[in-house]
Design a protein around this motif. Structure first.
Motif, short mmCIF file in Angstrom:
data_model
loop_
_atom_site.label_atom_id
_atom_site.label_comp_id
_atom_site.label_asym_id
_atom_site.label_seq_id
_atom_site.Cartn_x
_atom_site.Cartn_y
_atom_site.Cartn_z
N ASN A 120 0.82 -1.22 0.00
CA ASN A 120 0.00 0.00 0.00
C ASN A 120 0.85 1.26 0.00
O ASN A 120 0.31 2.36 -0.04
N HIS A 121 2.16 1.11 0.06
CA HIS A 121 3.06 2.27 0.11
C HIS A 121 4.04 2.30 -1.06
O HIS A 121 5.00 3.06 -1.04
N ARG A 151 0.64 9.76 9.64
CA ARG A 151 -0.08 10.38 8.53
C ARG A 151 -0.56 9.26 7.61
O ARG A 151 0.14 8.27 7.42
N ASP A 152 -1.73 9.45 7.01
CA ASP A 152 -2.23 8.43 6.08
C ASP A 152 -2.05 8.83 4.62
O ASP A 152 -2.47 8.12 3.71
N LEU A 153 -1.39 9.95 4.38
CA LEU A 153 -1.26 10.47 3.01
C LEU A 153 -0.47 9.56 2.09
O LEU A 153 -0.84 9.36 0.93
N HIS A 154 0.63 9.00 2.57
CA HIS A 154 1.45 8.14 1.73
C HIS A 154 0.66 6.91 1.29
O HIS A 154 0.64 6.55 0.11
N GLU A 155 0.00 6.28 2.24
CA GLU A 155 -0.78 5.09 1.91
C GLU A 155 -1.93 5.43 0.98
O GLU A 155 -2.21 4.70 0.02
N ARG A 156 -2.62 6.53 1.23
CA ARG A 156 -3.73 6.92 0.35
C ARG A 156 -3.24 7.17 -1.07
O ARG A 156 -3.91 6.85 -2.03
N ARG A 157 -2.04 7.75 -1.19
CA ARG A 157 -1.50 8.05 -2.53
C ARG A 157 -1.08 6.79 -3.27
O ARG A 157 -1.35 6.61 -4.45
N ALA A 159 -1.58 3.34 -2.41
CA ALA A 159 -2.37 2.11 -2.33
C ALA A 159 -3.11 1.82 -3.63
O ALA A 159 -3.43 0.67 -3.92
N ARG A 160 -3.35 2.83 -4.41
CA ARG A 160 -4.10 2.63 -5.67
C ARG A 160 -3.20 2.20 -6.83
O ARG A 160 -3.69 1.96 -7.93
#
Length: 195
Positions: A120-121, A151-157, A159-160
């Motif tokens: 996810n990263h 922070r959840d920004l890295h995973e949100r960016r 993970a897709r």
């Protein structure tokens, strides 16, 4: 004030495993090359493998300076600071190696990071560091700072992303395949994940 340690164990190991952030420092051999200093975080992305070996997950980012320097000369220093509790700074000076996704050791190394989903990263490599000098110092001048959470920004960016889109992302970044100084960085095309 400073103390040299023979191994990473006991109080020292507990301290570094509890810190939410650490720093890596590397440099090329060239005297006019760019020295790199990077913060590392994300809970579960660091592991002590044995009393002289540590590893961390190398995730997607805009540069690959650490990877490039390690590929050239292997020199690295890791540093942890106590921002809460008793003052302390720990440095591990040693030799590091990026273990890439197509390396036979890669899957075995991932087993040391059960607390995080590295995919996810945008996982690029596992960096393994063998300690040559382990020191701690007082840290009296390091300020108190409160840890509020991840922070959840890295995973949100990332993970897709799948392997193909991640490779395209790395390929278009100027300093991923080569460092700021033109050293080989992340091998591209990105090897497919073995998992």
């Amino acid at each position: 004030m400073g103390k040299t340690h023979e191994r990473i164990d006991g109080r020292l190991r507990t301290f570094i495993e509890e810190q939410p952030v650490f720093f890596t420092a590397t440099a090329p051999l060239s005297a006019d090359g760019t020295v790199n200093l990077s913060p590392k975080g994300l809970k579960g992305s660091f592991a002590v493998l044995d009393d002289l070996t540590v590893a961390y997950l190398d995730f997607a980012g805009s540069n690959a300076e650490t990877v490039a320097h390690l590929r050239e000369n292997g020199r690295i220093t890791l540093m942890w600071c106590a921002f809460q509790g008793p003052p302390n700074i720990v440095r591990v000076h040693g030799r590091g190696e990026p273990v890439f996704r197509d390396d036979p050791r890669f899957t075995e190394l991932l087993a040391h990071f059960p607390g995080i989903d590295p995919w996810n990263h945008g996982l690029r490599a596992v960096v393994v560091v063998r300690a040559e000098l382990i020191r701690d110092t007082c840290g009296y001048a390091v300020p108190y700072m409160a840890y509020e959470g991840e922070r959840d920004l890295h995973e949100r960016r990332f993970a897709r992303e799948d392997d193909a889109s991640l490779d395209a992302y790395f390929t278009k970044k100027e300093h991923v395949a080569t460092s700021l100084d033109g050293l080989p960085g992340l091998p591209l095309p990105l090897p497919p994940s073995s998992m």
